[in-house]
Design a protein around this motif. Structure first.
Motif, PDB file in Angstrom:
ATOM      1  N   PRO A  85      -3.685  -9.435 -10.826  1.00  0.00           N
ATOM      2  CA  PRO A  85      -4.684  -8.403 -11.071  1.00  0.00           C
ATOM      3  C   PRO A  85      -5.674  -8.701 -10.111  1.00  0.00           C
ATOM      4  O   PRO A  85      -6.317  -9.670  -9.907  1.00  0.00           O
ATOM      5  N   GLY A  86      -6.331  -7.258  -9.928  1.00  0.00           N
ATOM      6  CA  GLY A  86      -7.424  -7.244  -8.856  1.00  0.00           C
ATOM      7  C   GLY A  86      -7.114  -7.171  -7.317  1.00  0.00           C
ATOM      8  O   GLY A  86      -7.928  -7.173  -6.778  1.00  0.00           O
ATOM      9  N   TYR A  87      -5.752  -7.191  -7.102  1.00  0.00           N
ATOM     10  CA  TYR A  87      -5.250  -7.051  -5.739  1.00  0.00           C
ATOM     11  C   TYR A  87      -4.441  -5.869  -5.484  1.00  0.00           C
ATOM     12  O   TYR A  87      -3.949  -5.333  -6.487  1.00  0.00           O
ATOM     13  N   ARG A  88      -4.474  -5.270  -4.129  1.00  0.00           N
ATOM     14  CA  ARG A  88      -3.643  -4.171  -3.673  1.00  0.00           C
ATOM     15  C   ARG A  88      -2.940  -4.423  -2.626  1.00  0.00           C
ATOM     16  O   ARG A  88      -3.488  -5.216  -1.710  1.00  0.00           O
ATOM     17  N   TYR A  89      -1.951  -3.842  -2.018  1.00  0.00           N
ATOM     18  CA  TYR A  89      -1.609  -3.594  -0.894  1.00  0.00           C
ATOM     19  C   TYR A  89      -1.174  -2.220  -0.367  1.00  0.00           C
ATOM     20  O   TYR A  89      -1.070  -1.251  -0.902  1.00  0.00           O
ATOM     21  N   THR A  90      -1.246  -2.280   1.061  1.00  0.00           N
ATOM     22  CA  THR A  90      -1.085  -0.966   1.845  1.00  0.00           C
ATOM     23  C   THR A  90      -0.006  -1.318   2.792  1.00  0.00           C
ATOM     24  O   THR A  90       0.017  -2.516   3.279  1.00  0.00           O
ATOM     25  N   ILE A  91       0.577  -0.350   3.484  1.00  0.00           N
ATOM     26  CA  ILE A  91       1.729  -0.846   4.536  1.00  0.00           C
ATOM     27  C   ILE A  91       1.098  -0.506   5.890  1.00  0.00           C
ATOM     28  O   ILE A  91       0.316   0.565   6.164  1.00  0.00           O
ATOM     29  N   LEU A  92       1.100  -1.315   6.822  1.00  0.00           N
ATOM     30  CA  LEU A  92       0.514  -0.959   8.228  1.00  0.00           C
ATOM     31  C   LEU A  92       1.765  -0.506   8.794  1.00  0.00           C
ATOM     32  O   LEU A  92       1.124   0.749   9.574  1.00  0.00           O
ATOM     33  N   HIS A  93       2.643  -0.942   9.010  1.00  0.00           N
ATOM     34  CA  HIS A  93       3.919  -0.274   9.638  1.00  0.00           C
ATOM     35  C   HIS A  93       5.343  -0.649   9.092  1.00  0.00           C
ATOM     36  O   HIS A  93       5.263  -1.985   8.607  1.00  0.00           O
ATOM     37  N   ALA A  94       6.129   0.026   9.221  1.00  0.00           N
ATOM     38  CA  ALA A  94       7.556  -0.173   8.819  1.00  0.00           C
ATOM     39  C   ALA A  94       8.703  -0.076  10.112  1.00  0.00           C
ATOM     40  O   ALA A  94       8.376   0.846  10.935  1.00  0.00           O
ATOM     41  N   THR A  95       9.817  -0.525   9.590  1.00  0.00           N
ATOM     42  CA  THR A  95      10.955  -0.180  10.611  1.00  0.00           C
ATOM     43  C   THR A  95      10.979   1.343  11.070  1.00  0.00           C
ATOM     44  O   THR A  95      11.106   2.056  10.382  1.00  0.00           O
ATOM     45  N   GLY A  96      11.060   1.275  12.363  1.00  0.00           N
ATOM     46  CA  GLY A  96      11.162   2.583  13.056  1.00  0.00           C
ATOM     47  C   GLY A  96      10.020   3.460  13.171  1.00  0.00           C
ATOM     48  O   GLY A  96      10.139   4.559  13.881  1.00  0.00           O
ATOM     49  N   ARG A 211     -10.983   0.956   5.261  1.00  0.00           N
ATOM     50  CA  ARG A 211     -10.130   0.374   4.302  1.00  0.00           C
ATOM     51  C   ARG A 211      -9.538  -0.778   5.020  1.00  0.00           C
ATOM     52  O   ARG A 211      -8.502  -1.344   4.184  1.00  0.00           O
ATOM     53  N   GLY A 212      -9.606  -1.212   6.169  1.00  0.00           N
ATOM     54  CA  GLY A 212      -9.189  -2.451   6.661  1.00  0.00           C
ATOM     55  C   GLY A 212      -8.778  -2.241   8.029  1.00  0.00           C
ATOM     56  O   GLY A 212      -9.667  -1.936   8.947  1.00  0.00           O
TER      57      GLY A 212
END
Length: 747
Positions: A85-96, A211-212
């Motif tokens: 709780p209190g944490y979140r994630y975002t995606i920087l990059h993915a396959t392809g 945002r980062g």
């Protein structure tokens, strides 16, 4: 990097720490300087600098609380990343994902017809961040511009990259699995080119936003290093001619260069600011065909010891790992190179020695896109899993610690001949030539009394020079066939050494020993550093040492060139409800299996543990845990009682070992659980400790290809099921984790 003359003294650091009640807690709890009272006076200021500089650059006090500051994440079988709780994630990059604007967006249907050199690779693994100054040069001070290097390990689930899964021309309309029989035809070139180039390293340029961080398409430092990228060999001046002889192929008859890097797993970062990508399970890509002339007995022995020639005939291919890349075209050496048994009159006319060109640490300068990567032969050839540098001390050699990722293999150390000079920071590949070409290679022997020896792998040793299983011709032969040399000197066979990490607060070196099988670990085959053998009666019901453990050691006097060390076992993986194997007192909040990735935060001192599990996945997906590590020797002796069914009989035994202090939930908690089928591997952070970069590898790996006319029965649909990119097939990705209140991760 601070100059040695301006460092705060070790004594003043300790006195200041002891003057504060909270800092006394840290010293006792292990997040601070720990046992540095035993450090030689010549090294004290270096370790004081390591602590104070990491804290000042991060803006985090060195007296962090001696317990973790987040609620433990429960076990999960959900198809998403689970965080406290209190944490979140975002995606920087993915396959392809595209690195260039002229490359199409990723379809996630296998429709791409390009060669993938303009895309982020697959199977994200080890990674590291490098900061740039205003002139684009390497900076050891954080800035708002950086480069992220990400390894790409495997093509084990490459069926996701093609419209109907992997095929060969003789198998149209039929399903293909990784272990298919390639007698039926040649594989399509477009498929194989994709599969080759998804390997290697992605170098992506990052900038900070509100945002980062985000990566930039078309950034000048974006590039892909693949199995086709030209590379050089580096080694000591006296051995380089012999090295070149072992590397001669039709691609470069001189043996001075080769093409590319494969199966890039763990990594390292050099003190001068370059990236080491580690070639791990490279052997599985090569094939010996049935109708070729036989290779010489010495080469066959070498290939077998490294896992290349264990199933050499086509009739046995169903047991082999070959991807069939060699079947595309014998006239095109991009593909013929994977067939080691295509022989001409001399090695420089064919590819019989191509396997010799893999199995190294490859040095890349991520900030010089025109620089040529170098394979550092003096660091040895094996299934490299991480190359972690000890704390650099001006005027002392550098030590790099390495694991060989296979069961019953070894832990190694490379020690440079050159003494560390901080003025080499930013020196790029030339600095690498200075420190990584001339040096000594050792293998570790863990003794039963808690001590250990570094055994030099040198042709002058009679045990190596007279080794009957493999006749070494020279020191280059020793380095290229380091596994045989470690056999000869009697190094300790370990339970699959994977990632290593160095605690920046006290210099202790940690290695993940992921697991071992019942064939190799029974009560009669344990030793002090690999002391467990048992039947896991729950879930997957594997035997041997299916849950693995983490060993740690410290070189005598914390000197990089020391030839002895002390060791203990930091943690045993286990299911919390099995008292026979749960030797570290794990609970539902911190039980884990098969430790793989290891990494220390310089901002907080947290040891991050990542798993690649096959024994406990009936009740939870793979995970990442946070640990406050303590220090070597903070525990004591333990007697391990082993009971295991072996060949229909019950075998029993006891083994004395040394273990660290029990951590409990306050100092060891589950922080993340991955999506279905994924491994958690690779971690780094922003210098302030507020953004954690983590790689999620091969979600849905075990999803079968169902044939040319059917959709996939997906085990995982991540990250498309969370709104990233096109939905459907799963993809590996790099995620960024942050606290919602903007605070430091983990505390």
């Amino acid at each position: 990097m601070k100059k040695m003359t301006s460092n705060e003294s070790f004594q003043s650091v300790v006195q200041r720490a002891l003057a504060s009640p909270s800092r006394r807690t840290v010293l006792r709890g292990g997040l601070g300087l720990g046992l540095l009272g035993f450090v030689p006076e010549t090294l004290q200021s270096a370790f004081a600098t390591s602590v104070t500089s990491s804290a000042s650059s991060a803006g985090v006090m060195t007296n962090a609380e001696s317990q973790l500051g987040f609620k433990a994440v429960g076990k999960s079988l959900l198809d998403d990343v689970q965080l406290p709780p209190g944490y979140r994630y975002t995606i920087l990059h993915a396959t392809g994902d595209p690195l260039k604007s002229g490359v199409s967006a990723y379809s996630n249907e296998g429709a791409e017809v390009d060669d993938w050199t303009g895309r982020v690779g697959d199977h994200h693994d080890g990674m590291e961040i490098f900061y740039l100054d205003a002139k684009g040069r390497y900076s050891d001070v954080p800035t708002d511009r950086a480069v992220l290097c990400v390894n790409h390990e495997s093509s084990a689930d490459a069926h996701f990259l093609h419209p109907r899964g992997q095929t060969s021309s003789g198998m149209q309309g039929k399903k293909f699995t990784q272990f298919g029989d390639w007698d039926l035809g040649h594989r399509p070139e477009t498929e194989v080119v994709k599969e080759m180039n998804l390997h290697g390293v992605s170098v992506v340029e990052l900038v900070q936003d509100g945002r980062g961080w985000k990566y930039l398409v078309d950034a000048p430092l974006n590039r892909r290093i693949t199995p086709e990228t030209p590379m050089l060999f580096g080694g000591s001046a006296d051995q380089l001619p012999h090295i070149n002889t072992l590397m001669k192929t039709a691609f470069d008859p001189s043996g001075r260069s080769s093409r590319g890097t494969l199966n890039n797993c763990g990594h390292g970062k050099t003190p001068w600011g370059t990236y080491l990508t580690c070639e791990e399970n490279w052997a599985k890509y090569f094939q010996i065909s049935a109708n070729s002339s036989p290779l010489g007995p010495k080469q066959v022995a070498g290939l077998k010891r490294y896992g290349v020639a264990s199933q050499p005939l086509n009739k046995e291919l169903k047991k082999a790992f070959s991807q069939g890349w060699h079947t595309v075209s014998a006239q095109d050496n991009r593909f013929a190179r994977w067939n080691l048994a295509w022989l001409e009159s001399e090695p420089e006319g064919d590819f019989r020695q191509e396997a010799n060109t893999f199995g190294f640490n490859v040095e890349i300068d991520p900030l010089e896109p025109t620089s040529v990567a170098v394979k550092r032969v003096s660091m040895g050839r094996f299934a490299h899993e991480a190359a972690v540098c000890g704390t650099p001390v001006a005027g002392e050699p550098l030590a790099f610690y390495m694991g060989c990722d296979s069961v019953n293999e070894y832990i190694y150390k490379y020690v440079s001949e050159a003494k560390w000079d901080p003025s080499d920071v930013g020196g790029g590949i030339r600095a690498g030539d200075k420190y990584l070409n001339e040096g000594r290679l050792y293998a570790a022997r863990f003794n039963a009394d808690g001590t250990g020896d570094w055994l030099e792998l040198n042709i002058q040793d009679p045990k190596i020079r007279g080794f009957e299983a493999f006749r070494f011709a020279n020191q280059a032969d020793v380095l290229v066939h380091a596994r045989f040399a470690a056999d000869a000197v009697g190094a300790t066979r370990m339970d699959r050494p994977e990632w290593g990490a160095v605690n920046p607060r006290n210099g202790d070196v940690y290695f993940a020993l992921t697991n071992n099988s019942a064939a190799n670990r029974t009560p009669a085959k344990v030793n002090a550093s690999n002391p467990r053998a048992y039947n896991d009666t729950d879930g997957k019901k594997r035997s041997g040492n299916p849950h693995g453990h983490i060993v740690r050691f410290r070189d005598q006097g914390l000197r990089s060139g020391a030839q002895t060390f002390n060791w203990d076992i930091f943690l045993f993986g286990a299911e919390e409800d099995d008292p026979r194997s749960n030797l570290s007192g794990l609970t539902a909040a911190n039980s884990f299996s098969s430790p793989d990735g290891l990494w220390f935060s310089r901002a907080t001192g947290i040891c991050w543990i990542q798993t690649d599990d096959g024994a406990m996945t009936d009740e939870t997906n793979c995970m990442m845990l946070a640990a406050i590590p303590g220090a070597l020797g903070d525990g004591g002796k333990m007697t391990v009682s082993n009971v295991m069914q072996v060949g229909g009989e019950i075998q029993e035994g006891v083994q004395e070992t040394f273990v660290g202090a029990a951590l409990g939930e306050a100092r060891l908690r589950r922080f993340l659980v991955a999506p279905k089928g994924a491994e958690v591997t690779g971690v780094t952070e922003s210098a302030d400790g507020k953004i954690l970069f983590v790689n999620i590898q091969h979600p849905g790996e075990k999803t079968p290809a169902l044939g040319t006319s059917e959709r996939y029965a997906l085990e995982s649909a991540w990250p498309g099921n969370q709104g990233y990119g096109q939905p459907g097939r799963p993809r590996s990705a790099t995620i960024m984790i942050q606290r919602e209140d903007g605070g430091v991760i983990g505390l």
